[in-house]
Design an enzyme around this catalytic site. Structure first.
Site, short mmCIF file in Angstrom:
data_model
loop_
_atom_site.label_atom_id
_atom_site.label_comp_id
_atom_site.label_asym_id
_atom_site.label_seq_id
_atom_site.Cartn_x
_atom_site.Cartn_y
_atom_site.Cartn_z
N ASP A 107 -14.06 4.98 12.99
CA ASP A 107 -15.05 5.12 11.93
C ASP A 107 -14.89 4.09 10.82
O ASP A 107 -15.52 4.20 9.77
CB ASP A 107 -14.99 6.54 11.35
CG ASP A 107 -13.63 6.89 10.78
OD1 ASP A 107 -12.63 6.31 11.23
OD2 ASP A 107 -13.57 7.73 9.87
N SER A 153 -0.72 5.11 7.78
CA SER A 153 -1.48 5.07 9.02
C SER A 153 -2.55 3.98 9.01
O SER A 153 -3.53 4.08 9.74
CB SER A 153 -2.10 6.44 9.26
OG SER A 153 -2.83 6.84 8.11
N THR A 170 -6.57 17.56 8.79
CA THR A 170 -6.35 16.50 7.81
C THR A 170 -7.68 15.87 7.38
O THR A 170 -7.86 15.50 6.23
CB THR A 170 -5.44 15.40 8.40
OG1 THR A 170 -4.30 16.01 9.01
CG2 THR A 170 -4.97 14.43 7.34
N LYS A 190 -10.85 5.66 2.50
CA LYS A 190 -10.16 4.43 2.83
C LYS A 190 -11.17 3.50 3.50
O LYS A 190 -12.20 3.95 3.99
CB LYS A 190 -8.95 4.71 3.72
CG LYS A 190 -9.17 5.60 4.92
CD LYS A 190 -7.81 6.02 5.47
CE LYS A 190 -7.88 6.72 6.81
NZ LYS A 190 -8.27 8.12 6.73
N ASP A 193 -10.44 1.13 13.17
CA ASP A 193 -10.48 2.35 13.98
C ASP A 193 -11.92 2.81 14.23
O ASP A 193 -12.87 2.13 13.84
CB ASP A 193 -9.65 3.47 13.33
CG ASP A 193 -10.32 4.06 12.10
OD1 ASP A 193 -11.14 3.36 11.48
OD2 ASP A 193 -10.04 5.22 11.76
N SER A 240 -12.62 9.77 14.26
CA SER A 240 -11.85 8.62 13.81
C SER A 240 -11.10 7.90 14.92
O SER A 240 -11.71 7.38 15.84
CB SER A 240 -10.91 9.08 12.71
OG SER A 240 -10.38 7.98 12.05
N HIS A 241 -9.77 7.95 14.88
CA HIS A 241 -8.97 7.18 15.84
C HIS A 241 -8.85 7.89 17.20
O HIS A 241 -8.33 7.33 18.14
CB HIS A 241 -7.58 6.94 15.28
CG HIS A 241 -6.85 8.22 14.97
ND1 HIS A 241 -7.16 9.00 13.88
CD2 HIS A 241 -5.88 8.87 15.63
CE1 HIS A 241 -6.39 10.07 13.87
NE2 HIS A 241 -5.60 10.02 14.93
N ASP A 282 -12.43 3.25 8.72
CA ASP A 282 -11.73 3.42 7.45
C ASP A 282 -10.29 2.91 7.51
O ASP A 282 -9.64 2.79 6.47
CB ASP A 282 -11.78 4.88 6.97
CG ASP A 282 -11.29 5.88 7.99
OD1 ASP A 282 -10.89 5.46 9.10
OD2 ASP A 282 -11.33 7.09 7.70
N ARG A 283 -9.81 2.59 8.70
CA ARG A 283 -8.45 2.04 8.78
C ARG A 283 -8.47 0.63 9.33
O ARG A 283 -9.37 0.26 10.07
CB ARG A 283 -7.62 2.83 9.77
CG ARG A 283 -7.55 4.27 9.52
CD ARG A 283 -6.46 4.76 10.40
NE ARG A 283 -6.52 6.18 10.55
CZ ARG A 283 -5.63 6.85 11.26
NH1 ARG A 283 -4.66 6.19 11.87
NH2 ARG A 283 -5.71 8.15 11.36
C1 VG1 Z 1 -3.81 11.03 10.43
C2 VG1 Z 1 -3.03 10.10 9.54
C3 VG1 Z 1 -3.46 10.26 8.09
C4 VG1 Z 1 -4.98 10.07 7.98
C5 VG1 Z 1 -5.68 11.00 8.95
C6 VG1 Z 1 -7.18 10.78 8.96
O1 VG1 Z 1 -3.55 12.37 10.08
O2 VG1 Z 1 -1.65 10.33 9.65
O3 VG1 Z 1 -2.77 9.35 7.30
O4 VG1 Z 1 -5.43 10.32 6.69
O5 VG1 Z 1 -5.20 10.79 10.27
O6 VG1 Z 1 -7.48 9.45 9.21
P1 VG1 Z 1 -2.51 13.31 10.86
O7 VG1 Z 1 -2.66 14.66 10.24
O8 VG1 Z 1 -2.87 13.24 12.31
O9 VG1 Z 1 -1.16 12.69 10.63
V1 VG1 Z 1 -8.76 9.07 10.19
O10 VG1 Z 1 -8.98 7.39 10.05
O11 VG1 Z 1 -8.27 9.73 11.61
O12 VG1 Z 1 -10.03 9.92 9.49
CO CO Z 2 -10.67 6.75 10.60
#
Ligand code: VG1
Ligand code: CO
Length: 543
Positions: A279, A365, A18, A376, A277, A113-114, A281-282
């Site tokens: 990085d 998310s 993703t 984001k 989170d 990220s998270h 962005d959330r």
């Molecule tokens: C998750 C979230 C998605 C977001 C992605 C990257 O993806 O559901 O909405 O864009 O993380 O965000 P997935 O495929 O695990 O559902 V981040 O802040 O982790 O770059």
């Molecule tokens: Co992130």
């Protein structure tokens, strides 16, 4: 020899998900692993000769080592310049901004990220293009194809660059600029929001608790909230980035940011709470005694963005990822603007933003953003909220009550089943996919299926088609269930079930979300046969 051509073999499984390539840190640290992926990225984007790249990450374990490798490889591949955040730090939205501000050709973001960080946890890398946004699927497919046949990579033999000192240096012919990660981003925020009004709000005694979760936003929040806006010292907590995020999970949801949830629901809660989170962005948004579901948060921002100077002309349109609730659609309808539905992941918003079709986008998310960058942006969302609160002089709870009474309330929740055996997770998805056509018109737990399909997206700008983007079951009377597999995990599979139920009855706007969603949840469980297929009876995380 200063530039070495190193022989290598293709490494299996370097498929970006993703949001970039995410793997266990130990996997990324294996010989050639990072190098292979970086070379494939450089080759996939048509080489980096003469180009300027922005490089930075969320500060997780291996961030600094990986940056040194990337710099030596960029130099060996003929890049003209790399701009690196001081200390190797750059939030994802700040990277996007730097790429755009400096007219760079692209950037590399080191983050998972998270996902948690540390030697036993996760690492990640992604490429953003010259518009500042994540590489499109066409591009990531190309990079993946190259990883499968890579035979060598180029790297310069050079000593480490001191990432902590602002200034310039060189590797071979390539210039390296170490830049302050916060300054340009803070300037951008000041240009979008009424900082005087927000400062006055703080001067009036408005209180905020911002939990940076030991991740990258700490320095940004210190500078902007406590510095430029005059919020009380101590507003920002867990504000020093640490390589393992203080041993926590930098995922801003009620489970992983429980401390903030408890404070906001406690006896002496601040007026406003937020957590971001890894990085940056959330962001999770809370008011005193109230948690704002990200999908509802997006609807609020769409309805009230015009109150901030940067958006006073209104919005061109909005976009949401498919699983995000349809609350924002209802706002767009009233505003008379278009609302686009895209697959999960920010890369799908880039074309719409570039083409001027939308101003604001968001995901369930806890990611929201606008055309100010191509990612984001957590702190941006927080500042937009503060600007709205300063203008309206309402509390978060009042804003939410207004939203629900005007547009109806889209009760919403996501249930995650984590680390499920991949074969079993695929069996759940395959089983339900096969059933979809036959479900239309049937009734389960009192809910009649109106439509059922596997989501595919045709990009209205470049005409590309993305298939396999989640199974959706739309019921009559505003209920919906969506199932998809996560594309960011590094262990087994995560099944995400997204539940939604619209409620327009004024008497029923204050139910507990899980109660309001009970029937649609039962229907989704029944139709997916998840319990039998996986042996799991309860989700691991409910947001
Ligand atoms: C998750 C979230 C998605 C977001 C992605 C990257 O993806 O559901 O909405 O864009 O993380 O965000 P997935 O495929 O695990 O559902 V981040 O802040 O982790 O770059
Ligand atoms: Co992130």
């Amino acid at each position: 020899m200063p530039i070495q051509m190193v022989r290598t073999n293709p490494i299996e499984g370097q498929k970006p998900g993703t949001s970039g390539l995410r793997k266990k840190t130990a996997v990324f640290m294996r010989p050639h692993y990072l190098e292979n992926y970086v070379q494939s990225t450089f080759d996939g984007i048509g080489g980096v000769e003469g180009k300027t790249l922005v490089v930075g990450g969320d500060g997780r374990y291996f961030n600094d080592r990986a940056i040194q490798v990337i710099l030596r490889m960029a130099a060996a591949n003929g890049a003209a310049k790399c701009i690196v955040g001081q200390g190797g730090l750059l939030s994802t939205p700040a990277t996007s901004n730097l790429i755009r501000q400096r007219g760079a050709d692209g950037g590399l973001i080191l983050s998972a990220s998270h996902n948690p960080g540390g030697p036993e946890a996760d690492f990640g890398l992604k490429y953003n293009g010259e518009n500042g946004g994540p590489a499109t699927e066409t591009m990531t497919d190309k990079i993946f194809a190259i990883t499968k046949k890579l035979t060598d990579y180029k790297i310069a033999a050079a000593s480490d660059i001191d990432l902590d000192v602002i200034g310039t240096s060189k590797i071979e012919g390539m210039e390296i600029e170490i830049a302050d990660p916060v300054t340009d981003y803070a300037t951008l925020m000041k240009s979008l929001f009424d900082f005087d009004k927000i400062r006055a709000l703080f001067a009036d005694g408005f209180t905020v608790r911002f939990d940076a979760m030991h991740a990258v936003t700490g320095p940004y929040a210190h500078a902007i909230l406590e510095g430029m806006l005059g919020a009380a010292k101590g507003t920002v907590v867990n504000g020093v980035p640490s390589p393992d995020f203080g041993g926590g999970h930098p995922d801003p949801n009620p489970i992983w940011a429980k401390d903030l949830m408890d404070k906001m629901h406690g006896p002496v809660a601040p007026d406003f709470g937020a957590a971001s989170d890894g990085d940056g962005d959330r962001i999770m948004i809370l008011g005193r005694g109230i948690y704002v579901t990200p999908s509802d948060g997006l609807a609020v921002l769409a309805a009230k963005a015009h109150l901030a100077p940067g958006y006073k002309g209104g919005l061109a349109g909005v976009a949401r990822s498919m699983p995000t609730s349809r609350a924002v659609d209802r706002v767009a309808d009233v505003l008379g603007i278009s609302c686009f539905e895209t697959p999960t992941g920010w890369k799908f918003f880039g074309n719409l933003l570039d083409a001027g079709k939308v101003t604001l986008c968001g995901e369930e998310s806890a990611g929201a953003g606008s055309d100010h960058v191509r990612e984001k942006d957590g702190l941006w969302a927080l500042l937009l909220w503060l600007n709205i609160l300063a203008e309206t002089q309402q509390s978060v709870a009042e804003i939410m009550a207004d939203l629900w009474s005007t547009y109806g309330r889209c009760y919403y929740s996501r249930h995650d089943y984590e680390n499920v055996d991949s074969d079993k997770a695929n069996a759940v998805m395959d089983g339900l996919r096969a059933k979809l056509p036959s479900l239309i018109g049937t009734t389960v737990y009192g809910l009649t299926v109106e439509a059922a399909d596997e989501f595919a997206y045709d990009d209205p700008v470049d005409g590309s088609r993305s298939t396999g983007q989640g199974l959706r079951i739309v019921f009559k009377a505003g209920a919906r269930a969506v199932l998809r597999l996560s594309g960011t995990g590094t262990e087994g599979a995560t099944i995400r079930i997204y539940l939604e139920q619209l409620e327009k009855d004024a008497e029923k706007l204050d139910l507990l979300p899980q109660d309001a969603l009970a029937d649609v949840c039962k229907a989704a469980m029944h139709l997916s046969d998840l319990v039998t297929q996986t042996g799991r009876s309860k989700p691991d995380v409910i947001t």
